[in-house]
Design a protein around this motif. Structure first.
Motif, PDB file in Angstrom:
ATOM      1  N   ASP A 313      31.201   4.406   9.298  1.00 33.21           N
ATOM      2  CA  ASP A 313      30.002   4.660  10.202  1.00 33.21           C
ATOM      3  C   ASP A 313      29.334   6.094   9.496  1.00 33.21           C
ATOM      4  O   ASP A 313      28.354   6.699   9.899  1.00 33.21           O
ATOM      5  CB  ASP A 313      30.028   4.661  11.400  1.00 33.21           C
ATOM      6  N   LYS A 393      36.029   5.910  13.838  1.00 35.66           N
ATOM      7  CA  LYS A 393      34.670   5.197  13.554  1.00 35.66           C
ATOM      8  C   LYS A 393      34.105   5.138  15.204  1.00 35.66           C
ATOM      9  O   LYS A 393      35.026   4.970  16.000  1.00 35.66           O
ATOM     10  CB  LYS A 393      34.772   3.988  13.115  1.00 35.66           C
ATOM     11  N   TRP A 397      30.395   0.557  16.642  1.00 35.11           N
ATOM     12  CA  TRP A 397      30.858   0.112  15.058  1.00 35.11           C
ATOM     13  C   TRP A 397      32.201  -0.702  15.180  1.00 35.11           C
ATOM     14  O   TRP A 397      32.546  -1.218  13.995  1.00 35.11           O
ATOM     15  CB  TRP A 397      30.595   0.861  14.011  1.00 35.11           C
TER      16      TRP A 397
END
Lengths: 488, 488
Positions: A313, A393, A397
């Protein structure tokens, strides 16, 4: 005379001046445009010499986006519900600058970026004023504000409160950089700037340690240009100069696509020939449009050992700069049926394997048993709880890659569209003054844009809009500085 | 006169010459010693100016080992049962040189290294002549031949048949570099070289684009030295110059220990002031003595994500250069009871965790569950068959880490002994001629050793003995070249 950027010419060897001006600006990208505009408004006679037929440079290849924040936020940020302190903005810029951020430039820019944005609007750069959420590369329509960096990604958010800072010119589709330069081109001419096109800087002219002019090639003829107050180098970086790339940033030569127009490093060489030092010459920006669609951010990248190497991300360029640093000639993005989509055709990604199980994908890609599949298993194990304890992350996501069929998309730096430009160059003060080997300003010599190593100087920290912001903001300072210098 | 390395002085501004010689060599490490010796033997009047009280430089801090092979092999290699073709040697040097190896220097050195070794012996450098097998850093006694690089490790062996090439001076214990320089010091003086100690090069002197002398500071006084044939810059690298490190190789500043004596980059700056270009300024060698004992090579290194990042049977410096490139502030070496041993005290490794299971070690180190432990499980799964399909560590170093207790040794670049020196510098021809920004030799200017970017120019490819070999061999060429130059 055999003029070349690598050698400074002594004024004593100049027979006669063909052109006299206060300020000679080399290069009509956004750095040169802003420098010329401010110098002219400060009362200097200014001539821009541009090697191409008109303004543009690499700036015109861009999306026309600027990285702007701090001071409470721009009106656009505020309207979208975001505030942005100067401290958070500076902290982000400092992380983005890597192991040697330019503290002086960051301090100045963090405090004045919002005003700079207003100045751009005053020049006539249009902004629709809206916020476009989501994870994108550039607006596909004419939207303004986007998340254009790694603000919400680990580790950036741990030191700087996230805010979207990519401010994009109002322009339908990608490529608003052309329009951005056009606006400033008109302004510069209106302010009295003389533009000499098809005029390439060939060599600086020096006298008693100061730069007093430049030899310019136009229509097959070398013109001796006297610049009474100084010369501003704004000819871009060196991504198109293969020998300079070899000497300084050979790692980038793994990538397919230099992102430049002329960008032959001539401004950097001219500066060096005048005694300037160069810094961070190995650094480069690189990216590949592996998203949109943003669902792919829920996939995981692996290298040839089957291991992840980044939180996916992050900003796409940070992901791809890290990908280029991996051993092996490619990386793979793993996706399940729930999130799979084709990246844009231009990305040049290859659907390398599809299988009903991750073991099948692993085998099809000739990975050792238990490598790729175990990486996915480990990821999925934590992903069911929305966690990524290894690479951090963000939860939004993170979801298990568990719905067959499964796919691996290959991204190959030498074959997919990995575009790069350089981030190393001359060292300048915030004023645009070029420093010599001892760190002392060279009288009469200024630089801006990718001829310098400025705010963006670390490939893994790049964020969209940093280069245009740096080039325009410090281009303006260079213009003001050179105009304020007494005639020599 | 305010002389400083960053500014060249015009001969026109020199009142009188205090010293006149044919060749002025700056620096009395091994590069300067070899340059001076060959220049003197070729009939030139030579003076070495050394900033310290006597010969040595960083060469004297070394183990006195040279990386030598090709041409069928040295007698030492042959006696130990190894042959070494020039092709294999060149192929290895090319891989070791990274993405931009110096093809011309490699071709010359690969073909002449054996003769260079014989020449060293002729000068009186003693070699015991035996081969010491195993994986070591330096001989602890006075042995000669060792494996001193990544020859047997993946991927090097795939392109170059392995042979041990580290030839170490006969000297009991570590630190034979001092003796090596001493031998050459005596030879140089015997050949007529004048040595001026406590004499620091302050600035080059130029005339019509050529280097014609150097200002040297000795006993509080600046001496104008005329060098009729030329100046050889051999002042080492810049690891002790923190500002240059910041500008060019900030990543190395994560490491605790610059490995140098003076190494202030002054030779590089003097070259630049004369118009020279610099290349690969971001590259550096770094290592930490994480072995011996060699049993530790059977361990596995992990980074902060719990993942391996290299085949651990590579050269220790390649492993540690890769370690420094990992995210996070340290790496851990995992070992089980069967292979565990303490590294040398000087390494500064920390026993960070011990446990009866890998899960316990993982938890003690605060790794997320299933990270470190899964990496070990995957490793062990293949290791039972002596295989490492992910990183390709050779079978002899691969065995399961399965016997408790288990341990993690932490290596922290900023705290453990991570020593580094720089690999970027002036670009030279094999002749030692220094190239200007346009790639043309600067008349009268030569350089050798770590003032240049030579055979070793990629931290991840370094092998012990490469820097001394490069410095001595191309130092000799620089000396021959400058002596052969007509007086200016």
């Amino acid at each position: 005379m055999d003029a070349s950027p690598e050698r400074i010419i002594s004024a004593a060897d100049i027979g006669a001046w063909d052109i006299e001006t206060d300020v000679a600006v080399l290069g009509f990208g956004i750095a040169g445009a802003c420098a010329a505009l401010e110098a002219a408004r400060a009362g200097a006679a200014v001539t821009i010499f541009e090697a191409a037929g008109g303004s543009g440079g690499a700036s015109a290849l861009s999306g026309g986006e600027m990285y702007i924040g701090g001071s409470g936020g721009t009106k656009v940020q505020n309207d979208a519900g975001f505030t942005d302190t100067t401290e958070d903005f500076a902290a982000y810029l400092s992380m983005a600058g890597g192991p040697d951020p330019d503290a002086a430039k960051i301090a100045l820019y963090a405090g004045e970026a919002v005003k700079h944005f207003e100045w751009l609007q005053e020049q006539g750069v249009p902004y629709k004023g809206n916020f476009l959420p989501g994870k994108i590369m550039e607006p596909e329509a004419d939207d303004t504000l986007i998340w254009s960096g790694s603000e919400e990604a680990y580790p950036f958010y741990t030191k700087s409160k996230p805010a979207p800072r990519g401010h994009t010119i109002q322009f339908m589709g990608w490529g608003g950089g052309r329009k951005l330069v056009d606006v400033l081109d008109v302004r510069a001419r209106a302010a009295g700037v003389v533009v000499e096109a098809n005029a390439r800087g060939r060599a600086l002219i020096g006298e008693h340690g100061a730069v007093v002019g430049v030899v310019v090639r136009q229509n097959g003829r070398d013109l001796n240009v006297r610049a009474r107050r100084g010369v501003v180098l704004a000819t871009g970086g060196f991504c198109m100069n293969r020998e300079m790339m070899r000497m300084h940033a050979p790692e980038a030569l793994r990538c397919s696509t230099p992102l430049g127009t002329i960008d032959d490093g001539s401004g950097i060489l001219m500066g060096q020939a005048a005694g300037a030092r160069v810094i961070h010459m190995n650094e480069f920006f690189v990216t590949c449009p592996w998203y949109p669609p943003e669902s792919l951010v829920k996939g995981i990248f692996i290298n040839q050992t089957g291991q992840r190497f980044i939180n996916e991300d992050c900003y796409h360029g940070r992901v791809m700069r890290t990908a280029v640093a991996q051993a092996g000639d490619k990386v793979w993005l793993l996706a399940d049926n729930a999130i799979f989509a084709r990246p844009m055709e231009m990305a040049g990604a290859e659907l390398a394997a599809v299988g009903e199980s991750w073991e099948e994908v692993e085998s099809e890609l000739d990975f050792a048993p238990g490598t790729l599949s175990r990486t996915v298993a480990q990821y999925n194990e934590h992903a069911v709880r929305g966690e990524d304890p290894v690479w951090h992350k963000a939860a939004k996501w993170v979801q298990p890659l568990a719905e067959p069929p499964f796919a691996a998309l290959a991204f190959t730096p030498s074959e997919s569209m990995f575009s790069y430009f350089t981030l190393g160059g001359l060292e300048t003060l915030p004023s645009g003054e070029v420093l010599d080997l001892a760190g002392t300003p060279i009288p009469g010599l200024y630089a801006a844009g990718r001829t310098t190593s400025g705010l963006p100087r670390w490939g893994a920290g790049y964020s969209s809009g940093l280069s245009l912001a740096d080039s325009s903001f410090f281009g303006r300072y260079a213009g003001k500085s050179v105009a304020a210098r007494g005639t020599v």
